[in-house]
Design a protein around this motif. Structure first.
Motif, PDB file in Angstrom:
ATOM      1  N   ALA A 274       0.842  -1.206   0.000  1.00  0.00           N
ATOM      2  CA  ALA A 274       0.000   0.000   0.000  1.00  0.00           C
ATOM      3  C   ALA A 274       0.871   1.249   0.000  1.00  0.00           C
ATOM      4  CB  ALA A 274      -0.921  -0.013   1.217  1.00  0.00           C
ATOM      5  N   VAL A 275       1.965   1.214   0.785  1.00  0.00           N
ATOM      6  CA  VAL A 275       2.909   2.339   0.819  1.00  0.00           C
ATOM      7  C   VAL A 275       3.533   2.538  -0.560  1.00  0.00           C
ATOM      8  CG1 VAL A 275       5.013   3.247   1.887  1.00  0.00           C
ATOM      9  CG2 VAL A 275       3.412   1.905   3.247  1.00  0.00           C
ATOM     10  N   PHE A 276       3.941   1.441  -1.186  1.00  0.00           N
ATOM     11  CA  PHE A 276       4.620   1.526  -2.481  1.00  0.00           C
ATOM     12  C   PHE A 276       3.677   2.068  -3.554  1.00  0.00           C
ATOM     13  CE2 PHE A 276       6.782   0.170  -6.302  1.00  0.00           C
ATOM     14  CZ  PHE A 276       8.116   0.338  -5.970  1.00  0.00           C
ATOM     15  N   ASN A 277       2.415   1.635  -3.520  1.00  0.00           N
ATOM     16  CA  ASN A 277       1.437   2.170  -4.465  1.00  0.00           C
ATOM     17  C   ASN A 277       1.266   3.672  -4.287  1.00  0.00           C
ATOM     18  OD1 ASN A 277      -0.263   0.132  -6.224  1.00  0.00           O
ATOM     19  ND2 ASN A 277       0.199  -0.934  -4.325  1.00  0.00           N
ATOM     20  N   CYS A 278       1.209   4.097  -3.048  1.00  0.00           N
ATOM     21  CA  CYS A 278       1.077   5.530  -2.771  1.00  0.00           C
ATOM     22  C   CYS A 278       2.314   6.286  -3.255  1.00  0.00           C
ATOM     23  CB  CYS A 278       0.861   5.741  -1.274  1.00  0.00           C
ATOM     24  SG  CYS A 278       0.395   7.417  -0.840  1.00  0.00           S
ATOM     25  N   TRP A 279       3.482   5.687  -3.083  1.00  0.00           N
ATOM     26  CA  TRP A 279       4.723   6.316  -3.547  1.00  0.00           C
ATOM     27  C   TRP A 279       4.702   6.505  -5.064  1.00  0.00           C
ATOM     28  CZ3 TRP A 279       8.626   9.107  -1.975  1.00  0.00           C
ATOM     29  CH2 TRP A 279       9.793   9.185  -2.754  1.00  0.00           C
ATOM     30  N   LEU A 280       4.189   5.511  -5.783  1.00  0.00           N
ATOM     31  CA  LEU A 280       4.091   5.636  -7.239  1.00  0.00           C
ATOM     32  C   LEU A 280       3.169   6.788  -7.642  1.00  0.00           C
ATOM     33  CD1 LEU A 280       3.892   2.014  -8.716  1.00  0.00           C
ATOM     34  CD2 LEU A 280       5.795   3.602  -8.786  1.00  0.00           C
ATOM     35  N   LEU A 281       2.137   7.017  -6.849  1.00  0.00           N
ATOM     36  CA  LEU A 281       1.228   8.115  -7.164  1.00  0.00           C
ATOM     37  C   LEU A 281       1.896   9.475  -6.993  1.00  0.00           C
ATOM     38  CD1 LEU A 281      -2.258   7.130  -5.675  1.00  0.00           C
ATOM     39  CD2 LEU A 281      -1.605   7.300  -8.062  1.00  0.00           C
ATOM     40  N   PHE A 282       2.725   9.598  -5.954  1.00  0.00           N
ATOM     41  CA  PHE A 282       3.302  10.901  -5.645  1.00  0.00           C
ATOM     42  C   PHE A 282       4.709  11.082  -6.204  1.00  0.00           C
ATOM     43  CE2 PHE A 282       0.077  10.296  -2.308  1.00  0.00           C
ATOM     44  CZ  PHE A 282      -0.681  11.431  -2.540  1.00  0.00           C
ATOM     45  N   CYS A 283       5.356   9.966  -6.545  1.00  0.00           N
ATOM     46  CA  CYS A 283       6.704  10.067  -7.122  1.00  0.00           C
ATOM     47  C   CYS A 283       6.919   8.936  -8.125  1.00  0.00           C
ATOM     48  CB  CYS A 283       7.758  10.021  -6.012  1.00  0.00           C
ATOM     49  SG  CYS A 283       9.430  10.363  -6.602  1.00  0.00           S
ATOM     50  N   PRO A 284       6.328   9.050  -9.314  1.00  0.00           N
ATOM     51  CA  PRO A 284       6.376   7.952 -10.299  1.00  0.00           C
ATOM     52  C   PRO A 284       7.687   7.903 -11.086  1.00  0.00           C
ATOM     53  CG  PRO A 284       5.096   9.764 -11.166  1.00  0.00           C
ATOM     54  CD  PRO A 284       5.516  10.182  -9.788  1.00  0.00           C
ATOM     55  N   THR A 285       8.776   7.668 -10.397  1.00  0.00           N
ATOM     56  CA  THR A 285      10.082   7.631 -11.065  1.00  0.00           C
ATOM     57  C   THR A 285      10.343   6.271 -11.704  1.00  0.00           C
ATOM     58  OG1 THR A 285      11.070   7.106  -8.918  1.00  0.00           O
ATOM     59  CG2 THR A 285      11.121   9.407  -9.616  1.00  0.00           C
ATOM     60  N   THR A 286      10.008   5.199 -10.998  1.00  0.00           N
ATOM     61  CA  THR A 286      10.221   3.844 -11.512  1.00  0.00           C
ATOM     62  C   THR A 286       8.884   3.255 -11.915  1.00  0.00           C
ATOM     63  OG1 THR A 286      12.127   3.520 -10.052  1.00  0.00           O
ATOM     64  CG2 THR A 286      11.112   1.547 -10.988  1.00  0.00           C
ATOM     65  N   LEU A 287       8.719   2.981 -13.210  1.00  0.00           N
ATOM     66  CA  LEU A 287       7.476   2.419 -13.714  1.00  0.00           C
ATOM     67  C   LEU A 287       7.779   1.148 -14.507  1.00  0.00           C
ATOM     68  CD1 LEU A 287       5.711   5.686 -14.975  1.00  0.00           C
ATOM     69  CD2 LEU A 287       5.259   4.444 -12.854  1.00  0.00           C
ATOM     70  N   SER A 288       6.902   0.172 -14.389  1.00  0.00           N
ATOM     71  CA  SER A 288       7.105  -1.099 -15.091  1.00  0.00           C
ATOM     72  C   SER A 288       5.753  -1.702 -15.426  1.00  0.00           C
ATOM     73  CB  SER A 288       7.914  -2.072 -14.224  1.00  0.00           C
ATOM     74  OG  SER A 288       7.962  -3.348 -14.826  1.00  0.00           O
ATOM     75  N   HIS A 289       5.701  -2.456 -16.524  1.00  0.00           N
ATOM     76  CA  HIS A 289       4.455  -3.102 -16.909  1.00  0.00           C
ATOM     77  C   HIS A 289       4.214  -4.394 -16.144  1.00  0.00           C
ATOM     78  CE1 HIS A 289       7.425  -5.240 -19.369  1.00  0.00           C
ATOM     79  NE2 HIS A 289       6.553  -6.226 -19.449  1.00  0.00           N
ATOM     80  N   ASP A 290       5.207  -4.862 -15.378  1.00  0.00           N
ATOM     81  CA  ASP A 290       5.062  -6.130 -14.660  1.00  0.00           C
ATOM     82  C   ASP A 290       5.904  -6.082 -13.391  1.00  0.00           C
ATOM     83  OD1 ASP A 290       5.203  -8.937 -13.861  1.00  0.00           O
ATOM     84  OD2 ASP A 290       4.408  -9.380 -15.843  1.00  0.00           O
ATOM     85  N   TRP A 291       5.254  -6.345 -12.259  1.00  0.00           N
ATOM     86  CA  TRP A 291       5.950  -6.286 -10.965  1.00  0.00           C
ATOM     87  C   TRP A 291       5.984  -7.661 -10.292  1.00  0.00           C
ATOM     88  CZ3 TRP A 291       8.195  -1.802  -8.990  1.00  0.00           C
ATOM     89  CH2 TRP A 291       7.905  -0.617  -9.695  1.00  0.00           C
ATOM     90  N   GLN A 292       5.906  -8.728 -11.067  1.00  0.00           N
ATOM     91  CA  GLN A 292       5.890 -10.066 -10.480  1.00  0.00           C
ATOM     92  C   GLN A 292       7.298 -10.536 -10.127  1.00  0.00           C
ATOM     93  OE1 GLN A 292       3.846 -12.710 -13.164  1.00  0.00           O
ATOM     94  NE2 GLN A 292       1.871 -11.715 -12.880  1.00  0.00           N
ATOM     95  N   MET A 293       7.326 -11.719  -9.506  1.00  0.00           N
ATOM     96  CA  MET A 293       8.553 -12.503  -9.312  1.00  0.00           C
ATOM     97  C   MET A 293       9.686 -11.745  -8.635  1.00  0.00           C
ATOM     98  SD  MET A 293       8.738 -14.816 -12.702  1.00  0.00           S
ATOM     99  CE  MET A 293       7.436 -15.987 -13.039  1.00  0.00           C
ATOM    100  N   GLY A 294       9.446 -11.327  -7.422  1.00  0.00           N
ATOM    101  CA  GLY A 294      10.529 -10.753  -6.632  1.00  0.00           C
ATOM    102  C   GLY A 294      10.859  -9.321  -6.938  1.00  0.00           C
ATOM    103  N   SER A 295      10.053  -8.640  -7.752  1.00  0.00           N
ATOM    104  CA  SER A 295      10.318  -7.230  -8.024  1.00  0.00           C
ATOM    105  C   SER A 295      10.255  -6.418  -6.737  1.00  0.00           C
ATOM    106  CB  SER A 295       9.298  -6.682  -9.027  1.00  0.00           C
ATOM    107  OG  SER A 295       9.381  -7.366 -10.243  1.00  0.00           O
ATOM    108  N   ILE A 296       9.325  -6.779  -5.865  1.00  0.00           N
ATOM    109  CA  ILE A 296       9.222  -6.171  -4.534  1.00  0.00           C
ATOM    110  C   ILE A 296       9.373  -7.309  -3.529  1.00  0.00           C
ATOM    111  CG2 ILE A 296       7.791  -4.821  -2.966  1.00  0.00           C
ATOM    112  CD1 ILE A 296       6.356  -3.682  -5.387  1.00  0.00           C
ATOM    113  N   PRO A 297      10.557  -7.467  -2.925  1.00  0.00           N
ATOM    114  CA  PRO A 297      10.785  -8.586  -1.996  1.00  0.00           C
ATOM    115  C   PRO A 297       9.813  -8.567  -0.822  1.00  0.00           C
ATOM    116  CG  PRO A 297      12.846  -7.497  -2.586  1.00  0.00           C
ATOM    117  CD  PRO A 297      11.744  -6.635  -3.103  1.00  0.00           C
TER     118      PRO A 297
END
Length: 703
Positions: A274-297
């Motif tokens: 939830a924190v990371f999603n909020c971070w993307l909203l306010f600071c969308p520096t890193t964007l990717s079409h797929d966040w599976q498989m260990g992208s966020i440990p």
């Protein structure tokens, strides 16, 4: 600036920002949802569209993804009917819908939230330019989110905008149902409506509760609330009924935190997400079409420093919640309350609190919640602007910086969505430790006949995610050594016992090694796993004696009664076994469904010639010449098809970890059988290849 110029400015900004996305190709989930979806291509009845999920699989199927979005699929079908599979027009519709959403949000900001006109304009511009929206706008399947958002905002405005006349609660509820049919999260507008109505009506409701005296306003609120609650209950019951007794099946690679055995690990990870999603909203520096498989440990320990960010985030949430509840009395900060409602309620389905979702993080899911994030930021800028001259300058400078950064980031990100290769390489750059990205790049190199590079990236994917069944399977198809290929296919089966393609490919290895009985056993397992797995039937027909082969080929024609290639293939077998009358019937059936089918025409002529009817030969030759002349103009297209390896291109992008992705397929049969099966089957099928094989479309079947 007046409202009309503000709306026009927002619309022009959207058009300028996304003009470089209009010439993008079909990429990522566009392939299964549009290019290979029979409901979009129009080859299935229109009614079937309302019985299938978003990917073209019947909702009654146990392996269905259960994402029911017929309104979005219908819009794709209309696109295809008007302009064919031309990506430009699909992108035009997406950008048009984004313009509509941005303008509607601007109206919400000025009419409902009560922002000053210039700050409502700023809100519309920031929403239009937000980089996190590129997946929803530039990725064509993101239309589900944009369409749902546009109807969401219309429903909200009809409920609350007094300028549109008397509150149209019933019509607002109907629009909420349509929003749900565009995407499931559209239903949350009913919760937003009733919550914001409660906020606006709270003084009357509170007085009625404390004094026991019902006022006219409180009675009206109760009636509106009753209508909304009844509508929401009905829509929820319908949505649950559409699941038809089963939930979608996901795996650990789709959403590792949801499958972790420790409850505290799941809780800490979900909170951090939830924190990371909020971070993307306010600071969308890193964007990717797929966040599976260990992208966020996973967050596995209390000592993980990410827990500090979680605590700070939820502390801020508590402060915002307190401020919102305190404002129920005086209504001084309506944008704050509305921003929090927009931010939180539409995001709830993606939190894993209500149901398990099939993704770690998906940027297009943030399209509707971003309404709230933008509203909170702009309201903060308005408060800063109104507090003094120096702060006015600070607010102005910050606004310009945000708009400039967001605009440049959006324009740059649109380029990533222009082609399959660009998207994959952007994903590798953003998330180099994501095994799925290396797997996708390996598939791209494989389709480009760069075998060594493909092998390299398949091995890297397996290093990052050792239990990656599809990577084992695809790597096995590139191995020249039979023993090494066998090991990879067996590894894929041990990791995922239901991996039908690995079973088929292992059967191919056994056949080449003259281990015919083991090959037959493996192919029979394929059919038990998927009763409509066409390649297994065809290969079994080669391995079995005559009568059994005939029964297998005839069964395939029953599975696909309109496929001219399979009908002609069975007719060839009949002709070879001197069953000329039956062969003629099947050749005629093949020609009925595809008049220019060359194999069926030649077989039909040979059948008549074998009976001494030479006058049929003249007719067949005349028709052959006409078809040959017509097809000379298409020679380039045929050459591309012949090198496409069963149109594997771009299929890697459909959620490979889900059971759905292994078994259920939307196809265009005419692409596949224009050349002999043998060369393709000798090569083996990767985990995407089956997508090109026509599958049974019986909603009651279990595969």
């Amino acid at each position: 600036m007046g409202r009309a110029p503000s709306y026009a400015a927002v619309g022009v900004a959207c058009l300028l920002l996304y003009s470089n996305s209009l010439h993008g190709d079909f990429v990522h989930d566009d392939i299964p949802a549009i290019v290979r979806n029979q409901d979009v291509l129009g080859s299935s009845p229109l009614l079937q569209l309302f019985l299938d999920d978003f990917w073209g699989t019947p909702m009654s199927d146990a392996f269905s993804h259960k994402s029911y979005r017929p309104l979005t699929t219908l819009s794709f079908r209309i696109n295809n009917w008007l302009h064919g599979l031309e990506p430009l027009w699909f992108h035009v519709v997406n950008v048009t819908l984004h313009i509509a959403c941005s303008i509607l949000f601007t109206r919400v900001a000025v009419r409902i939230a009560g922002l000053q006109t210039k700050f409502a304009l700023l809100a519309g511009l920031i929403f239009a330019a937000h980089p996190v929206h590129t997946e929803a706008v530039s990725g064509i399947v993101g239309r589900a989110d944009i369409l749902a958002c546009s109807i969401f905002l219309l429903s909200f405005l009809l409920y609350h905008d007094e300028e549109l006349g008397k509150r149209k609660v019933t019509l607002s509820c109907c629009l909420a149902g349509l929003a749900m049919l565009a995407k499931e999260t559209g239903l949350t507008v009913l919760l937003v409506n009733i919550a914001y109505d409660l906020y606006k009506s709270w003084p009357y409701v509170k007085r009625s509760i404390l004094d026991g005296k019902r006022s006219e306003e409180s009675v009206r609120f109760a009636r509106r609330a009753a209508k909304v609650l009844v509508a929401m209950s009905v829509l929820l019951v319908l949505r649950v009924a559409l699941l038809q007794g089963s939930l979608p099946k996901f795996s650990a690679q789709d959403n590792p935190s949801a499958f972790h055995p420790c409850p505290h690990v799941r809780l800490m990870t979900f909170c951090y997400l939830a924190v990371f999603n909020c971070w993307l909203l306010f600071c969308p520096t890193t964007l990717s079409h797929d966040w599976q498989m260990g992208s966020i440990p996973l967050v596995t320990s209390l000592a993980d420093c990410r827990n500090i960010a979680t605590c700070i985030f939820f502390g801020c949430c508590l402060l915002l919640a307190y401020r919102c509840f305190a404002d129920f009395e005086n209504h001084r900060h309506s944008p704050l309350v509305l921003g929090c409602l927009f931010l939180v309620i539409p995001f709830l389905p993606a939190t894993n609190l209500l149901v398990t979702v099939g993704f770690v993080l998906a940027e297009r899911v943030l399209y509707i919640p971003s309404l709230g994030g933008v509203l909170l930021v702009v309201y903060g800028a308005q408060l800063l602007y109104d507090s003094g001259i120096l702060r006015q300058r600070a607010a102005l400078i910050c606004s310009i910086i945000i708009l400039l950064f967001f605009s440049l980031r959006t324009i740059e990100r649109n380029k990533d969505w222009s082609s399959r290769e660009a998207l994959i390489r952007a994903g590798i750059k953003a998330l180099p430790q994501n095994a799925k990205m290396h797997y996708n790049l390996a598939n791209f190199h494989r389709d480009s006949f760069q075998t060594q590079l493909a092998v390299l990236h398949y091995r890297e994917a397996l290093r990052l995610w050792p239990r990656y069944a599809s990577a084992h399977n695809n790597l096995g198809t590139l191995m020249s050594d039979g023993e090494e290929a066998e090991n990879h296919f067996q590894s894929a089966i041990s990791i995922q016992p239901g991996h039908v393609n690995a079973h088929y490919n292992l059967g191919q290895v056994y056949r080449k090694a003259n281990r015919s009985q083991e090959a037959v056993t493996m192919l029979e397992r394929c059919i038990r796993l998927d009763s409509a797995y066409t390649p297994a039937y065809l290969l079994l027909a080669k391995l079995q004696p005559g009568p059994i082969a005939g029964r297998l080929l005839k069964h395939v024609t029953r599975l696909h009664p309109t496929n001219s290639d399979l009908l002609a293939h069975y007719a060839d077998w009949l002709l070879q076994n001197y069953r000329v009358e039956e062969a003629i019937l099947y050749y005629q059936r093949a020609l009925k469904h595809q008049r220019d089918h060359q194999g069926a025409l030649l077989g039909w002529a040979k059948s008549h010639l074998s009976r001494g009817k030479t006058y049929y030969l003249h007719f067949a030759l005349s028709r052959w010449r006409a078809m040959k002349q017509q097809n000379e103009n298409k020679s380039r297209i045929y050459s591309i098809v012949n090198t496409a390896d069963l149109f594997i291109r771009s299929w890697d992008l459909y959620k490979q970890g889900q059971v759905t992705s292994q078994f259920h397929h939307s196809t265009t049969p005419s692409v596949l059988y224009q050349y002999d099966f043998a060369p393709v089957m000798e090569k083996g099928l990767d985990s995407e290849s089956l997508r090109g094989i026509p599958q049974q479309r019986n909603p009651g079947s279990k595969r």
